[in-house]
Design an enzyme around this catalytic site. Sequence first.
Site: not given
Length: 411
Positions: A136, A160, A186, A276, A300
């Site tokens: 992540s 992100y 994402t 995503k 999520h």
Amino acid sequence: MVTRQLPKPAELFELMKFKKPELNGRKRRLESALTIADLRMIAKRRTPKAAFDYTDGSAEGEVSLARARQAFEDVEFHPGILKPAPDVDTSVEILGGPSALPFGIAPTGFTRLMQTEGEVAGAGAAAAAGIPFTLSTLGTTSIEGVKAANPHGRNWFQLYVMRDREISYELTRRAAAAGFDTLHFTVDTPVAGARLRDKRNGFSIPPQLTLGTIINAIPRPWWWFDFLTTPKLEFASLSSTGGTVGELLDAAMDPTISYDDLAVIRDLWPGKIVIKGVQNVEDAVRLKDEGVDGIVLSNHGGRQLDRAPIPFHLLPSVREAVGDDFTVMVDTGIMNGADIVASVALGADFTLIGRAYLYGLMAGGRQGVDRTIAILRTEIERTMRLLGVASLAELEPGHVTQLQRLVPVAR
């Protein structure tokens, strides 16, 4: 008339075998876990409430997560008979490379807060199992640290788009330089979801000591020993910490994220790119037309928009709309290998596990993650044999019926 006799010691000993006691406490408790739910119970006993609830919880009333899990429980399988499958092949080709199982480890933020081995345990277990590991943006191990833990396996990076775009661009470059082969762009986090358990627990980064956390820590000294005697938490994408997870996300994320940002990242990224957080058919079709390599149907883990669409319910209609030649993955709510088999049968090329991995991590570090993977592998293989299929390619929609409790009201 039954003939009675006095029991003979020799015959009694033939009927009784004493199991050798397991002196290793970690091994003993992990061997006692037969399901992911068992690992969750162990994790809850061993982890402070705030850290466990951060993992276990979702947004607002937690309706999305409950519905996602219910959707998998409402599966009805249709096995074929007289179709022997003594050996089953669980391997797949996904995004240009192999995976020994039809699932990988999903990206999870702040992972070392759950258990100090964090992403290193996840990446190492993924390497041993021959499945992908996803780091992540908000991970607590560096890109290079994950590469060192999984030097020859498949590493994926979840990105992100930050308010400071250069942070996202630099992370993209670093992941590419480290040999990560797939980027998960994402799109479902323009702002943080309302994760009420975190607010009620006063969960913050870094953890703050209160009377409540001290009382809760008393029966869990091992967690605090690990936390206080291992290197300080570091976040590759956050220049400062202090505050709840929601506050940190709101400060870092940008609600203006758009297709323009996707175009910039695609120019920077040399490998495969998947989107995503897709939650409707129309977006899935547009993304295919845009030329991305695949999508992840995901809400999520229920941690963003509560009452969002159930990814597993969405799967058949998305597959029909995008055709068979486009990669579709699914996450959210997976707690059993049968959930994964059902997903593949209804059109998923691959699945991702998040909480299931973290329950294992909290229950026993790297060995706990190994146990998670072993449990899911066993459940996948057993389900396939009972269905009468020898490979994942033999699974088809006819093997599964989605028993739907939530039927849309006619307009």
